[in-house]
Structures are given as C-alpha cells and as structure tokens.
Design a protein around this motif. Structure first.
Motif, PDB file in Angstrom:
ATOM      1  N   ALA A 103       0.825  -1.201   0.000  1.00 33.62           N
ATOM      2  CA  ALA A 103       0.000   0.000   0.000  1.00 33.62           C
ATOM      3  C   ALA A 103       0.862   1.256   0.000  1.00 33.62           C
ATOM      4  N   THR A 104       2.028   1.178   0.620  1.00 28.24           N
ATOM      5  CA  THR A 104       2.928   2.332   0.647  1.00 28.24           C
ATOM      6  C   THR A 104       3.645   2.498  -0.686  1.00 28.24           C
ATOM      7  N   HIS A 113      -0.487   4.511  -5.888  1.00 28.68           N
ATOM      8  CA  HIS A 113      -1.293   4.960  -7.031  1.00 28.68           C
ATOM      9  C   HIS A 113      -2.405   3.976  -7.378  1.00 28.68           C
ATOM     10  N   TRP A 114      -2.248   2.694  -7.014  1.00 27.40           N
ATOM     11  CA  TRP A 114      -3.300   1.719  -7.296  1.00 27.40           C
ATOM     12  C   TRP A 114      -4.610   2.106  -6.604  1.00 27.40           C
ATOM     13  N   THR A 115      -4.525   2.482  -5.355  1.00 33.97           N
ATOM     14  CA  THR A 115      -5.740   2.823  -4.614  1.00 33.97           C
ATOM     15  C   THR A 115      -6.160   4.271  -4.816  1.00 33.97           C
ATOM     16  N   PHE A 116      -5.219   5.133  -5.152  1.00 36.77           N
ATOM     17  CA  PHE A 116      -5.548   6.533  -5.423  1.00 36.77           C
ATOM     18  C   PHE A 116      -6.292   6.674  -6.748  1.00 36.77           C
ATOM     19  N   MET A 117      -5.797   6.027  -7.797  1.00 31.69           N
ATOM     20  CA  MET A 117      -6.363   6.229  -9.132  1.00 31.69           C
ATOM     21  C   MET A 117      -7.705   5.536  -9.333  1.00 31.69           C
ATOM     22  N   ILE A 118      -8.083   4.643  -8.435  1.00 31.12           N
ATOM     23  CA  ILE A 118      -9.384   3.980  -8.582  1.00 31.12           C
ATOM     24  C   ILE A 118     -10.516   4.772  -7.938  1.00 31.12           C
ATOM     25  N   GLN A 119     -10.192   5.882  -7.295  1.00 28.91           N
ATOM     26  CA  GLN A 119     -11.248   6.682  -6.677  1.00 28.91           C
ATOM     27  C   GLN A 119     -12.169   7.262  -7.756  1.00 28.91           C
ATOM     28  N   PRO A 120     -13.436   7.553  -7.402  1.00 30.79           N
ATOM     29  CA  PRO A 120     -14.396   8.002  -8.412  1.00 30.79           C
ATOM     30  C   PRO A 120     -13.932   9.268  -9.139  1.00 30.79           C
ATOM     31  N   ALA A 121     -14.218   9.304 -10.439  1.00 30.47           N
ATOM     32  CA  ALA A 121     -13.907  10.491 -11.247  1.00 30.47           C
ATOM     33  C   ALA A 121     -14.773  11.654 -10.786  1.00 30.47           C
ATOM     34  N   LEU A 127      -6.674  16.110  -9.348  1.00 32.94           N
ATOM     35  CA  LEU A 127      -5.457  16.284  -8.568  1.00 32.94           C
ATOM     36  C   LEU A 127      -4.213  16.046  -9.414  1.00 32.94           C
ATOM     37  N   MET A 128      -4.236  15.013 -10.262  1.00 33.05           N
ATOM     38  CA  MET A 128      -3.086  14.723 -11.104  1.00 33.05           C
ATOM     39  C   MET A 128      -2.861  15.819 -12.136  1.00 33.05           C
ATOM     40  N   ALA A 129      -3.946  16.371 -12.656  1.00 31.42           N
ATOM     41  CA  ALA A 129      -3.830  17.441 -13.646  1.00 31.42           C
ATOM     42  C   ALA A 129      -3.575  18.797 -13.003  1.00 31.42           C
ATOM     43  N   GLY A 130      -3.682  18.864 -11.693  1.00 27.24           N
ATOM     44  CA  GLY A 130      -3.541  20.132 -10.988  1.00 27.24           C
ATOM     45  C   GLY A 130      -2.106  20.536 -10.714  1.00 27.24           C
ATOM     46  N   ARG A 134      -9.252   1.778 -12.477  1.00 22.09           N
ATOM     47  CA  ARG A 134     -10.587   1.457 -11.945  1.00 22.09           C
ATOM     48  C   ARG A 134     -11.061   0.117 -12.499  1.00 22.09           C
ATOM     49  N   ALA A 135     -10.820  -0.119 -13.769  1.00 28.06           N
ATOM     50  CA  ALA A 135     -11.210  -1.395 -14.363  1.00 28.06           C
ATOM     51  C   ALA A 135     -10.464  -2.550 -13.710  1.00 28.06           C
ATOM     52  N   CYS A 136      -9.182  -2.335 -13.397  1.00 32.78           N
ATOM     53  CA  CYS A 136      -8.371  -3.388 -12.788  1.00 32.78           C
ATOM     54  C   CYS A 136      -8.952  -3.838 -11.453  1.00 32.78           C
TER      55      CYS A 136
END
Length: 293
Positions: free
Chosen positions: A145-146, A150-158, A164-167, A213-215
């Motif tokens: 997890a550490t 990014h696995w758990t961050f990028m699966i959060q709802p759009a 945040l990534m584009a910011g 998210r698909a993963c």
C-alpha cells in the motif's frame, strides 16, 4: 529512436491505436506500462528489429492513442480485455494472425489477458515486472500500500484523482512518479522523459485512471472467473522482474506465475528496478532473443 520504423494509427473497434512498426522476421508486439508510452522500448527496439517485425503500440488512451471518453458503467472500456482486443485487431490489420508479445507493467497485464482471451493468437508471451492482478489484490499489505499508492488513489471516483493529477505540472508529477522506487531518473534520456511529459494530458490522465478502476472491478471479476474455470495461460511464458523493485519482495515470482500457466514458466530477476526495459536493456534483449525463437 526507432530509426527506420513506420509511424501510423490504426482504428480498432473501440479505439484509435498509435504505433510504430519496423524490421523483418517473426512478428513481436511490444506493450508499455503506466505512465509511459511505446517509447519505453527505445533502448532495444532497433536491435530487436534486426530479428523480428517489431510492433510497438500505445495502449488505448495512453500516449497518442485515443480511447472512449466514457469508460463505461463498469469501466469495461478500459479493461485489459478491451486493451487486448485492440492489439489483436492491430496485428490483424498489419497482416499477423499469430505473434509473439511482450509487455511491461500495464502492458504486461494486457499481455496476460491477451493470452487468456486469445490463446490461438499468442505464440509466446513475456511479462515484465508484474504479478497477476488478482494475486496483487488478494495479497495486500502495508508495504504494498505504501509502495503502490497509485493503485488505490487512481481507482477513486472520477474526477477526483484526475483533477489532482492534472492540478500539478506534468513535468513535476512525472519526475515524482518515475522516481518513486528510489532509483532516480538517469536511465531516462531527456528526449524520452520529455515525450512522457508531452503525452501526460487530460486524455491520458483520465484513461489511465479508468484503466486502474477497471483493474479493481471488471478485470478482477474476469480474473476470478478464469481461476474458477481453470482457464490458464497456454503459451510458453517468460517472466522478468527487477531485483530492486517491488515485485521482488512479494514472494517467489516464478512459482506465483506457474500457478496461472499450463507450461513451465521461465525467467529471472534483472539488475534493475521497476522499469526493466529501460534500466536493464541488455538483459531484456538477451532474454527476448533466447526466448522468442
């Protein structure tokens, strides 16, 4: 990079896939990972083209490839099944019904799914620095997890992760992401790093989040269904991983993959971190030449 290769786009049933192809001999499809593009193979593509017809593509939504804006209600438009279907259609358009395939990171997961969904297409396959997705999700611990936040961050709802990534500047994010394994950025030539930054647009950010998210949803369901049915990789499989990467600390890599394949698995650790084709190009090339005969 890719001197003598032809650059083109091919329309598949679900995306427009950008690629380079060149060389002569048996067809070898090369698939990249996140957050890269087909340029990840820049250190070995020309050498491989002396022996093979090399096809290096951008996965749907990544690089200069374009996927659907809508990922679908279950993110199925960015599943590894959809990505694998793209590659089958690309290779068919180039005149290849059967081929060798090698993938790194997300491209390796696409390769795994391609082997399961299209066994008649794959002559041999290589996966670089991954464990099976289902194994990863069912063996989560604090270290994973550490290291793999990014696995758990990028699966959060759009659009939460996208915004945040584009910011932040693409250059800043790419430097942080590509150096997170502590091995620096020296193995990325400036023109390669700049290409990754150029391609890190909203299109790619959204597509990559949909990929993750698909993963965690539809891909995991498909993987569990394959395990229940006993559907395994039928092609000869080469597994390479970085001795200094996260995969090396997750257990006996070859044994884990052997549980998912019908034939004996071959492979070894390379003196690299996660980015095996760019950190250990000579080892990668030598293994490919021995394996893809």
């Amino acid at each position: 990079m890719f001197e003598g290769f032809t650059t083109t786009d091919i329309e598949t049933s679900g995306a427009r896939i950008h690629l380079r192809h060149g060389g002569s001999g048996p067809p070898l499809l090369l698939l990249h990972g996140n957050p890269a593009t087909h340029v990840t193979w820049h250190r070995i593509a020309n050498r491989l083209a002396e022996r093979y017809t090399v096809v290096a593509t951008d996965l749907r939504g990544y690089g200069d490839s374009v996927g659907p804006e809508d990922g679908g209600p279950r993110h199925e438009n960015y599943s590894f099944r959809a990505m694998a279907q793209d590659q089958v259609e690309v290779m068919r358009a180039l005149g290849f019904d059967r081929f060798y395939v090698a993938g790194h990171d997300r491209g390796a997961r696409t390769t795994h799914r391609l082997c399961l969904d299209h066994p008649e297409r794959v002559l041999k396959a290589a996966v670089l620095d991954i464990l099976p997705s289902q194994y990863v999700w069912t063996h989560v611990d604090k270290k994973w997890a550490t290291d793999s936040w990014h696995w758990t961050f990028m699966i959060q709802p759009a659009p939460f992760p996208e915004q945040l990534m584009a910011g932040v500047p693409a250059d800043w994010f790419m430097r942080f992401k590509l150096s997170k394994n502590g091995r620096g950025l020296d193995f990325f030539p400036k023109e390669v790093f700049d290409e990754y930054v150029r391609c890190f647009t909203w299109k790619t950010i959204h597509a990559s989040c949909e990929d993750y998210r698909a993963c965690a949803t539809i891909d995991l369901e498909l993987d569990n269904a394959d395990i229940e049915r006993g559907n395994m990789v039928k092609a000869p499989l080469l597994v390479l991983w970085g001795r200094h990467g996260a995969v090396a600390g997750k257990g006996d890599v070859l044994s884990i993959w052997q549980e998912r394949t019908e034939l004996p698995v071959t492979g070894a650790a390379t003196e690299s971190g996660h980015y095996v084709p760019e950190e250990a190009p000579d080892d990668t090339y030598d293994w490919f030449v021995r394996f893809f005969r």
